[in-house]
Every structure is written in structure tokens, then in C-alpha cells.
Write an enzyme that holds these catalytic residues in place. Structure first.
Site, PDB file in Angstrom:
ATOM      1  N   ASP A 131       0.840  -1.195   0.000  1.00 58.90           N
ATOM      2  CA  ASP A 131       0.000   0.000   0.000  1.00 58.90           C
ATOM      3  C   ASP A 131       0.883   1.257   0.000  1.00 58.90           C
ATOM      4  OD1 ASP A 131      -2.393   1.361   0.043  1.00 58.90           O
ATOM      5  OD2 ASP A 131      -3.205   0.242   1.740  1.00 58.90           O
ATOM      6  N   ASP A 180     -10.793   3.003  -2.929  1.00 58.51           N
ATOM      7  CA  ASP A 180     -11.221   1.780  -2.234  1.00 58.51           C
ATOM      8  C   ASP A 180     -12.683   1.477  -2.508  1.00 58.51           C
ATOM      9  OD1 ASP A 180      -8.758   1.888  -1.103  1.00 58.51           O
ATOM     10  OD2 ASP A 180      -9.467   1.942   0.975  1.00 58.51           O
TER      11      ASP A 180
HETATM   12  C1  GLA Z   1      -5.995   1.274   1.926  1.00 61.87           C
HETATM   13  C2  GLA Z   1      -6.205   0.224   0.844  1.00 61.87           C
HETATM   14  C3  GLA Z   1      -7.247  -0.779   1.288  1.00 61.87           C
HETATM   15  C4  GLA Z   1      -6.815  -1.423   2.593  1.00 61.87           C
HETATM   16  C5  GLA Z   1      -6.580  -0.359   3.643  1.00 61.87           C
HETATM   17  C6  GLA Z   1      -5.980  -0.926   4.912  1.00 61.87           C
HETATM   18  O1  GLA Z   1      -7.126   2.085   2.096  1.00 61.87           O
HETATM   19  O2  GLA Z   1      -6.590   0.809  -0.369  1.00 61.87           O
HETATM   20  O3  GLA Z   1      -7.422  -1.769   0.287  1.00 61.87           O
HETATM   21  O4  GLA Z   1      -5.649  -2.182   2.379  1.00 61.87           O
HETATM   22  O5  GLA Z   1      -5.689   0.646   3.162  1.00 61.87           O
HETATM   23  O6  GLA Z   1      -5.753   0.046   5.878  1.00 61.87           O
END
Ligand code: GLA
Length: 411
Positions: free
Chosen positions: A162, A223
Site C-alpha cells: 500500500d 477503495d
Molecule cells: C488502503 C487500501 C485498502 C486497505 C486499507 C488498509 O485504504 O486501499 O485496500 O488495504 O488501506 O488500511
């Protein structure tokens, strides 16, 4: 030239070009499939109050068991992926990441052994930045190498890296660095980069040629959450930017529109079909984030639809595109191997009435097989028509739903 000298020279030049070598790890020739914790289990860490739902080795072991027992593994759902909130809040005395000792008493290596004993693969989550999006330990530029080695020692098979809490410059150094560090471990680790999503997902900020050389898959956009509106926003974004996104995908390198939320609270059966159909057209990774212990028979049957999976996993690896769009309708098409196609008619209206359509192949540039084409309705699991260039097939699509056709030439 003397052979020994040649070998030395080749070795020398290989070390020189090393940092520019593409990832080319031979992995993810079709979009990877499996299960991941995040969307359903988020950052639940209170195992006293929520023993069955907290991020712990037990959760991943149970999901591994379910993947095997309930037929998921045999259909291709092979990865069990940890997401955020697994780590302890400090590194160990050697500067290595370590899991929360109470929630992961066997360590990640112990969990990997368990998952491997089931014939499955284990994925882990990291974050290039001073901390993860959930506030756990991040990977700094200085710790990329040690973290890659640690993941390899634990026998992890996939890394989602990430990008919270870093800046663009750090990401432009760190993501390639991790790609090379993973390669250097000698372990085959699928590399999922969230890099593009942190640079707004589009050129010129994102260089998809480079990303495709460094990563096996990558998040491009926001997301997902447990709602139809978010699924539709993702579909629209991928359609609106397909000219930049579509060429980036292919065997070993995939755009990732995010997790499958089918089986949770937010989508009805029609909307679930729509997510699955468009994700399959997009050649998207199929990572479910749901509870395999309590999933409904209806959701399970959608996710286990063999023809749907066959479309998603098509060996040609060509991402599909949206070929028509108006206010409340989209038509998506994916070219598959052996002259086959997938077509998704998406009704985005929320009007309570099904919409009527007529399928005719020549306007969609599906022609050339003189005998004609069999048309299968993927979710109804039946052959619905045999079409030559003179025939049409009429059908209806429910609101916020899709009809997905698999088109097979008979020549
Ligand atoms: C980001 C990612 C998500 C998840 C969260 C975890 O928002 O895009 O897919 O992994 O972090 O904190």
C-alpha cells in the site's frame, strides 16, 4: 572469446542492468484469485470481544479451511491474503517486521505452513510509508530490502504494498525498489502495487508501461466499500479511462478495481451479478472479501459460476472495454481466446422496470465465423441462442443489474 571471460563479462553487465530489469517473475499469467480480509473484517483487533472476527491467524486458518472444503480452491481461489493491522507496533531487535504476538502466536511462517499444507498460498500486506493506512508499521525506503527478505523467509507468496503516508518521490523510488528486492529473494512472490492509486491513477503521473514491468497487479482507483454506488463509481471510472488502462493489462500484469464484495451486506443478487460481470470483463483479480463461514447459497453460486471464472481467467489476458454508454445503460465487450467474446449489458437505471435489448452480432463486430455463434447466458447457465449475422436475440435486464453473455463461434 574465451568462454570464462564471456561469462564474467555477461555477469558484469547483468549486474549493471539489474535495476532496470522488469519483474518478469512468471507469476499471475491470469488474474490471481483468492480471499482477502480487508473489506469484510477491516481492522478489528479486539479478539476478546470478537474472537471470530478479529484479524488473527485463526481467521486466516478458518478461511483457508473453507476455501478447500467448500470447493473454492478447486475453482482457482488459491490465495489467502492478510491485509492491514496484522503487525506488532514495533520491529524486533533485528529491525524486522513482526506480527502481533497475541493474534498470530504461530508467527506468519507458522500460518504460511498451515496455508501451504492445504495447497493454498499466503499473501501479506505492507505499506510503503512511515505507517500503514491503519496506523501499523510501514516499510521505509531503508527497510525495503530487509522487509522483502523477511516476507520470503516467512514463505509468503504475495505482497500487497500500500502507499499511505509516503510522498510521490518516495513511492517512485520505493515501489521499484521493492520489485527488485522481491526478485532478489529468489522466492516467487506476486507483487501487488497500490502505487497508481496514490498518483490519481492516470498518465502522465502514472507510467503504466513501467508499472507493468515492475508489478503483477496494481490498484488504480479508490477503495471499494460495501455499496452499489461505490461499485458503480468504480465501473464508471474504469470505463471513462479505458484508453489509458486497457493496454496496461495482460498476462502477468493486471489492473485491479479492488475486492469482490459479493456475499456481504451491501449488494443485492442483481448488483452482485453486475460487479462480477464487469470485473470479469476487466480481467480483474478475483479477491473475495466476505465471510466464507456464513455466505449465502445465492452469493456462493454466483462466485462459483464456472463460466464467469472462465471468462475472467481467459488465457489471452486481454482486458475488455465499454463500447456503448448512455445515461442508464452500458455495453461492455471482452475479446477472449479462440474467437470467443464476453458481452455485458449493464442497466444502471433505478426505475424498477427491466430494460429490453436486442442482441445482433455484426454491429458489435462479432463476425467472421460463417456458421454462427452460440450465445450462453452466464448467470442463467444456459444456451439462449444460436446467432448468425441475420439473427437477433431479445432479452431484458433488471435495474442495477447485468446480463452477461459468453459468445462462442461454431466454425
Ligand atoms: C488502503 C487500501 C485498502 C486497505 C486499507 C488498509 O485504504 O486501499 O485496500 O488495504 O488501506 O488500511
Amino acid at each position: 572469446m574465451h568462454c570464462g571471460i564471456l561469462v564474467v563479462l555477461v555477469a558484469f553487465f547483468l549486474t549493471l542492468v539489474g535495476p532496470c530489469q522488469p519483474l518478469d517473475n512468471g507469476l499471475a499469467r491470469t488474474p490471481p484469485m483468492g480471499w482477502i480480509a480487508w473489506e469484510r473484517f477491516r481492522c478489528t483487533t479486539d479478539c476478546n470481544s470478537y474472537p471470530d472476527h478479529c484479524i488473527s491467524e485463526e481467521l486466516f486458518k478458518v478461511m483457508a479451511d473453507k476455501l478447500v472444503e467448500d470447493g473454492w480452491k478447486d475453482l482457482g481461489y488459491k490465495y489467502v491474503n492478510i491485509d492491514d493491522c496484522w503487525s506488532a507496533m514495533v520491529r524486533d531487535v533485528n529491525g524486522k517486521l513482526q506480527p502481533d504476538p497475541e493474534r498470530f502466536p504461530s508467527g506468519i511462517k507458522g500460518l504460511a505452513d498451515y496455508v501451504h499444507s492445504k495447497g493454498l498460498k499466503l499473501g501479506i500486506y505492507g505499506d510503503l510509508g512511515h505507517s500503514t493506512c491503519g496506523g501499523y508499521l510501514g516499510t521505509l525506503l531503508e527497510t525495503v530490502d530487509v522487509d522483502a527478505k523477511t516476507f520470503a523467509e516467512w514463505e509468503v507468496d504475495m505482497l500487497k504494498l500500500d502507499g499511505c503516508n509516503s510522498n510521490s518521490t518516495e513511492r517512485s523510488i520505493g515501489y521499484p525498489k521493492m520489485s527488485h528486492a522481491l526478485n532478489a529473494t529468489g522466492r516467487q512472490i506476486v507483487y501487488s502495487c497500490s502505487w497508481p492509486a496514490y498518483e490519481d491513477g492516470l498518465p502522465p503521473k502514472v507510467n503504466y508501461t513501467l508499472i507493468g514491468e515492475l508489478c503483477n497487479l496494481w490498484r488504480n482507483y479508490d477503495d471499494i466499500n460495501d455499496s452499489w454506488s461505490k461499485v458503480l463509481a468504480i465501473i464508471n471510472w474504469f470505463g471513462d479511462h479505458q484508453e489509458d488502462l486497457q493496454p496496461a493489462a495482460g498476462p502477468g500484469r493486471w489492473n485491479d478495481p479492488d475486492m469482490l464484495i459479493v456475499g456481504n451486506f451491501g449488494l443485492n443478487q442483481d448488483q452482485s451479478k453486475a460487479q462480477l460481470a464487469i470485473w470479469a470483463i476487466l480481467a480483474a483479480p478475483f479477491f473475495m472479501s466476505n465471510d466464507l463461514r456464513t455466505i449465502s447459497a445465492d452469493a456462493k453460486s454466483l462466485l462459483q459460476n464456472k463460466l464467469l471464472i472462465h471468462i475472467d481467467q481467459d488465457k489471452l489476458g486481454q482486458q475488455g472495454v465499454r463500447i456503448k454508454k448512455d445515461e442508464d445503460f452500458q455495453l461492455w465487450k471482452r475479446k477472449l481466446s479462440h474467437g470467443q467474446f464476453a458481452l455485458a449489458y449493464l442497466n444502471t437505471a433505478e426505475l424498477g422496470e427491466a430494460k429490453s435489448f436486442t442482441l445482433s452480432l455484426p454491429p458489435l463486430r462479432i463476425e467472421g465465423c460463417s456458421h454462427g455463434y452460440n450465445i450462453y447466458d452466464v448467470f442463467d447457465k444456459k444456451l439462449v441462442a444460436f446467432l448468425t449475422s441475420n439473427h437477433t436475440h431479445s432479452f431484458r435486464v433488471n435495474p442495477t443489474s447485468v446480463v452477461l453473455f459468453f459468445v462462442r463461434p461454431i466454425c
